[in-house]
Scaffold this motif. Structure first.
Motif, PDB file in Angstrom:
ATOM      1  N   GLU A 167       6.359  16.181 -13.806  1.00 31.83           N
ATOM      2  CA  GLU A 167       6.835  14.813 -13.781  1.00 31.83           C
ATOM      3  C   GLU A 167       5.765  13.864 -13.300  1.00 31.83           C
ATOM      4  N   LYS A 168       4.960  14.359 -12.375  1.00 31.20           N
ATOM      5  CA  LYS A 168       3.854  13.520 -11.875  1.00 31.20           C
ATOM      6  C   LYS A 168       2.854  13.246 -12.985  1.00 31.20           C
ATOM      7  N   ARG A 169       2.543  14.234 -13.770  1.00 33.13           N
ATOM      8  CA  ARG A 169       1.602  14.026 -14.872  1.00 33.13           C
ATOM      9  C   ARG A 169       2.199  13.105 -15.950  1.00 33.13           C
ATOM     10  N   ARG A 170       3.516  13.254 -16.220  1.00 31.50           N
ATOM     11  CA  ARG A 170       4.161  12.360 -17.196  1.00 31.50           C
ATOM     12  C   ARG A 170       4.142  10.905 -16.684  1.00 31.50           C
ATOM     13  N   ASP A 172       1.990   9.646 -14.652  1.00 31.06           N
ATOM     14  CA  ASP A 172       0.606   9.129 -14.701  1.00 31.06           C
ATOM     15  C   ASP A 172       0.305   8.539 -16.084  1.00 31.06           C
ATOM     16  N   LYS A 173       0.675   9.252 -17.158  1.00 26.70           N
ATOM     17  CA  LYS A 173       0.405   8.765 -18.518  1.00 26.70           C
ATOM     18  C   LYS A 173       1.250   7.522 -18.827  1.00 26.70           C
ATOM     19  N   ALA A 174       2.516   7.542 -18.413  1.00 22.76           N
ATOM     20  CA  ALA A 174       3.372   6.388 -18.669  1.00 22.76           C
ATOM     21  C   ALA A 174       2.886   5.155 -17.925  1.00 22.76           C
ATOM     22  N   TYR A 175       2.447   5.338 -16.700  1.00 24.82           N
ATOM     23  CA  TYR A 175       1.938   4.203 -15.910  1.00 24.82           C
ATOM     24  C   TYR A 175       0.645   3.676 -16.497  1.00 24.82           C
ATOM     25  N   GLU A 176      -0.104   4.610 -17.103  1.00 24.17           N
ATOM     26  CA  GLU A 176      -1.366   4.188 -17.725  1.00 24.17           C
ATOM     27  C   GLU A 176      -1.069   3.236 -18.887  1.00 24.17           C
ATOM     28  N   PHE A 177       0.008   3.479 -19.626  1.00 24.63           N
ATOM     29  CA  PHE A 177       0.386   2.613 -20.751  1.00 24.63           C
ATOM     30  C   PHE A 177       1.415   1.561 -20.322  1.00 24.63           C
ATOM     31  N   LYS A 178       1.635   1.419 -19.035  1.00 24.61           N
ATOM     32  CA  LYS A 178       2.537   0.418 -18.486  1.00 24.61           C
ATOM     33  C   LYS A 178       3.952   0.618 -18.984  1.00 24.61           C
ATOM     34  N   SER A 179       4.316   1.932 -19.174  1.00 25.38           N
ATOM     35  CA  SER A 179       5.663   2.207 -19.694  1.00 25.38           C
ATOM     36  C   SER A 179       6.683   2.309 -18.567  1.00 25.38           C
ATOM     37  N   ILE A 180       6.235   2.541 -17.341  1.00 20.64           N
ATOM     38  CA  ILE A 180       7.141   2.644 -16.208  1.00 20.64           C
ATOM     39  C   ILE A 180       6.669   1.692 -15.135  1.00 20.64           C
ATOM     40  N   SER A 181       7.612   1.449 -14.244  1.00 18.79           N
ATOM     41  CA  SER A 181       7.294   0.516 -13.177  1.00 18.79           C
ATOM     42  C   SER A 181       6.473   1.206 -12.091  1.00 18.79           C
ATOM     43  N   GLN A 182       5.970   0.367 -11.185  1.00 17.10           N
ATOM     44  CA  GLN A 182       5.190   0.863 -10.060  1.00 17.10           C
ATOM     45  C   GLN A 182       6.042   1.736  -9.165  1.00 17.10           C
ATOM     46  N   ILE A 183       7.282   1.391  -8.996  1.00 20.25           N
ATOM     47  CA  ILE A 183       8.178   2.150  -8.120  1.00 20.25           C
ATOM     48  C   ILE A 183       8.441   3.537  -8.685  1.00 20.25           C
ATOM     49  N   ASP A 184       8.681   3.636  -9.977  1.00 16.87           N
ATOM     50  CA  ASP A 184       8.921   4.956 -10.579  1.00 16.87           C
ATOM     51  C   ASP A 184       7.673   5.834 -10.493  1.00 16.87           C
ATOM     52  N   PHE A 185       6.515   5.185 -10.642  1.00 14.77           N
ATOM     53  CA  PHE A 185       5.248   5.941 -10.535  1.00 14.77           C
ATOM     54  C   PHE A 185       5.078   6.520  -9.112  1.00 14.77           C
ATOM     55  N   GLU A 186       5.358   5.691  -8.114  1.00 16.97           N
ATOM     56  CA  GLU A 186       5.211   6.154  -6.734  1.00 16.97           C
ATOM     57  C   GLU A 186       6.265   7.221  -6.392  1.00 16.97           C
ATOM     58  N   LYS A 187       7.484   7.051  -6.972  1.00 16.24           N
ATOM     59  CA  LYS A 187       8.523   8.055  -6.745  1.00 16.24           C
ATOM     60  C   LYS A 187       8.101   9.414  -7.284  1.00 16.24           C
ATOM     61  N   ALA A 188       7.448   9.468  -8.416  1.00 13.11           N
ATOM     62  CA  ALA A 188       6.975  10.733  -8.980  1.00 13.11           C
ATOM     63  C   ALA A 188       5.946  11.388  -8.050  1.00 13.11           C
ATOM     64  N   GLN A 189       5.099  10.543  -7.459  1.00 11.38           N
ATOM     65  CA  GLN A 189       4.124  11.084  -6.507  1.00 11.38           C
ATOM     66  C   GLN A 189       4.821  11.662  -5.279  1.00 11.38           C
ATOM     67  N   ASP A 190       5.841  10.957  -4.760  1.00  6.11           N
ATOM     68  CA  ASP A 190       6.572  11.435  -3.582  1.00  6.11           C
ATOM     69  C   ASP A 190       7.307  12.742  -3.887  1.00  6.11           C
ATOM     70  N   ASP A 191       7.883  12.832  -5.061  1.00  7.08           N
ATOM     71  CA  ASP A 191       8.596  14.067  -5.422  1.00  7.08           C
ATOM     72  C   ASP A 191       7.647  15.267  -5.480  1.00  7.08           C
ATOM     73  N   LEU A 192       6.439  15.015  -6.003  1.00  8.20           N
ATOM     74  CA  LEU A 192       5.457  16.114  -6.045  1.00  8.20           C
ATOM     75  C   LEU A 192       5.038  16.560  -4.652  1.00  8.20           C
ATOM     76  N   GLN A 193       4.789  15.585  -3.787  1.00  8.96           N
ATOM     77  CA  GLN A 193       4.378  15.932  -2.418  1.00  8.96           C
ATOM     78  C   GLN A 193       5.502  16.660  -1.676  1.00  8.96           C
ATOM     79  N   ASN A 194       6.727  16.188  -1.890  1.00  7.87           N
ATOM     80  CA  ASN A 194       7.876  16.841  -1.250  1.00  7.87           C
ATOM     81  C   ASN A 194       8.022  18.274  -1.748  1.00  7.87           C
TER      82      ASN A 194
END
Length: 427
Positions: A167-170, A172-194
């Motif tokens: 999910e973190k990698r997905r 990353d690509k979506a955020y690169e194309f501005k397909s998701i918001s900043q909050i969803d991008f950070e949430k994916a990072q938090d889920d990976l760390q958790n």
């Protein structure tokens, strides 16, 4: 009537020659002189001697040179070298399998002790051992179950981590194309760390649980081992309730009667090994300081002499005697045949050997003079001379000074001489 005198009957004799008379007188004087000179030594001895005694009433010995063996003769009592006594190993009722005087072999059952208390204690401890073994097996099963649960948690955490990483990698690509918001991008990072933290904690919990379970299993194993040792010791005590002969021989006196109650360490019986004997000797106290373990000895049995050694000496004196043990030498092919318990035998202990010394036959003169002087034979008299004595054996005594080889001395008692310095010997 007139009586005439006898003058008419007298005859005039011719005087004899004095030559024959002088010859007889001279011969008589010569004989007297010869007898005087011949008797002069005897007369001198008679006049100088302070006392006289018949020669045949004395014991006379000649000083000689040779090897002197200092020895001691004592009476020994034959005893068994090996005579173990058996004692009760527990409290109970004794049952004998043999009688006094029976021949037994090594390992043969002699008696048994019925001890319900000890037997029941053994059974209780055996049951406790089985219980602890079952507890150990249960703990091992529980450890395997816990290990399986821990592994399951680790595996689930790993799956979650993989999903979070994807999910973190997905994201990353979506955020690169501005397909998701900043909050969803950070949430994916938090889920990976958790997910990473959950996986690490699951692994650590699994390792700690495995260590704890191993410790519990080891503790239970030590308890089982301890209980097994306790059962082994009780089993040994129960086995020792059966008394077996430690040697081959004959049974001695029974200390208790059949079916009697006995207590622990109470004497039961003894077994006498008749294949090896020793001699128990009683040595006078005056020789105690001269004895040493290992001294050679000789035992006389039926006119034959057997080599032996002094093996033990008692450290205490009883009744002015020291008790020792004499053992037949191992070099002999066998001990004397026909020995019996308590048989009396003469034993000679060889304490010292001196080579090439002056010596004379031992006699009562040593007690009369304390070994300080002796009467030396010179012709028909005996003169008192000062001597110095050394080692003494049963039959000989060493002469350190005062006499020479070939000298003859009186070895019988000299008390009858009344302190005379010269004695005349008569035939």
């Amino acid at each position: 009537m007139k009586i005439a005198d006898t003058s008419g009957q007298d005859v005039v004799l011719t005087p004899k020659s004095n030559k024959k008379t002088w010859l007889v007188s001279g011969l008589s004087v010569a004989i007297i002189l010869v007898l005087f000179f011949l008797a002069a030594p005897a007369i001198s001895s008679w006049s100088s001697g302070e006392a006289s005694i018949a020669r045949d009433r004395l014991r006379i010995a000649t000083v000689e040179r040779g090897d002197l063996v200092r020895d001691l003769s004592v009476q020994g009592r034959v005893v068994a070298a090996v005579s173990p006594r058996l004692y009760a190993t527990g409290q109970g009722t004794i049952t004998f399998s043999v009688d006094a005087g029976d021949e037994v072999s090594k390992g043969q059952v002699l008696a048994s002790i019925d001890s319900p208390e000890l037997t029941n204690e053994l059974k209780q401890e055996q049951a406790s051992l089985e219980q602890q073994k079952l507890e150990l097996e249960r703990q091992k099963i529980q450890a395997r179950k816990q290990a399986l649960e821990d592994q399951k948690s680790v595996d689930m955490a790993k799956v979650t981590l993989v999903a979070a990483d994807r999910e973190k990698r997905r994201a990353d690509k979506a955020y690169e194309f501005k397909s998701i918001s900043q909050i969803d991008f950070e949430k994916a990072q938090d889920d990976l760390q958790n997910a990473q933290f959950v996986f690490q904690h699951a692994e650590q919990d699994a390792a700690l649980n495995a260590e704890s379970l191993a410790f519990e299993i080891k503790t239970n194993q030590l308890q089982v081992d301890r209980q097994a040792l306790l059962v082994k010791e009780l089993q040994r005590k129960v086995d020792e309730l059966i008394l077996r002969s430690p040697v081959s021989g004959i049974v001695g006196n029974l200390a208790v009667k059949q079916k009697n109650q006995v207590s622990r360490d109470q004497p039961i019986l003894s077994v006498v090994d008749l294949s090896e004997f020793e001699l128990e000797v009683f040595i006078p106290e005056s020789y105690a300081d001269d004895l040493a373990i290992g001294m050679a000895a000789e035992v006389t049995v039926n006119g034959e002499t057997y080599a032996a050694n002094l093996v033990t000496i008692s450290p205490e004196i009883e009744n002015n005697q020291v008790t020792g043990r004499v053992r037949f030498a191992a070099s002999d092919t066998s001990q004397p045949p026909g020995l019996r318990q308590n048989q009396r035998l003469t034993t000679r202990i060889l304490m010292e050997r001196k080579a090439d010394v002056l010596m004379v036959r031992r006699g009562q003169f040593l007690e009369s003079s304390s070994g300080r002087f002796a009467f030396k034979i010179i012709g028909d008299s005996a003169e008192k001379v000062t001597i110095v004595t050394g080692a003494r054996s049963l039959s000989m005594v060493e002469i350190s000074s005062g006499l020479a080889v070939g000298d003859q001395i009186i070895v019988s008692s000299t008390d009858q001489f009344n302190d005379a310095s010269k004695i005349l010997l008569t035939n």
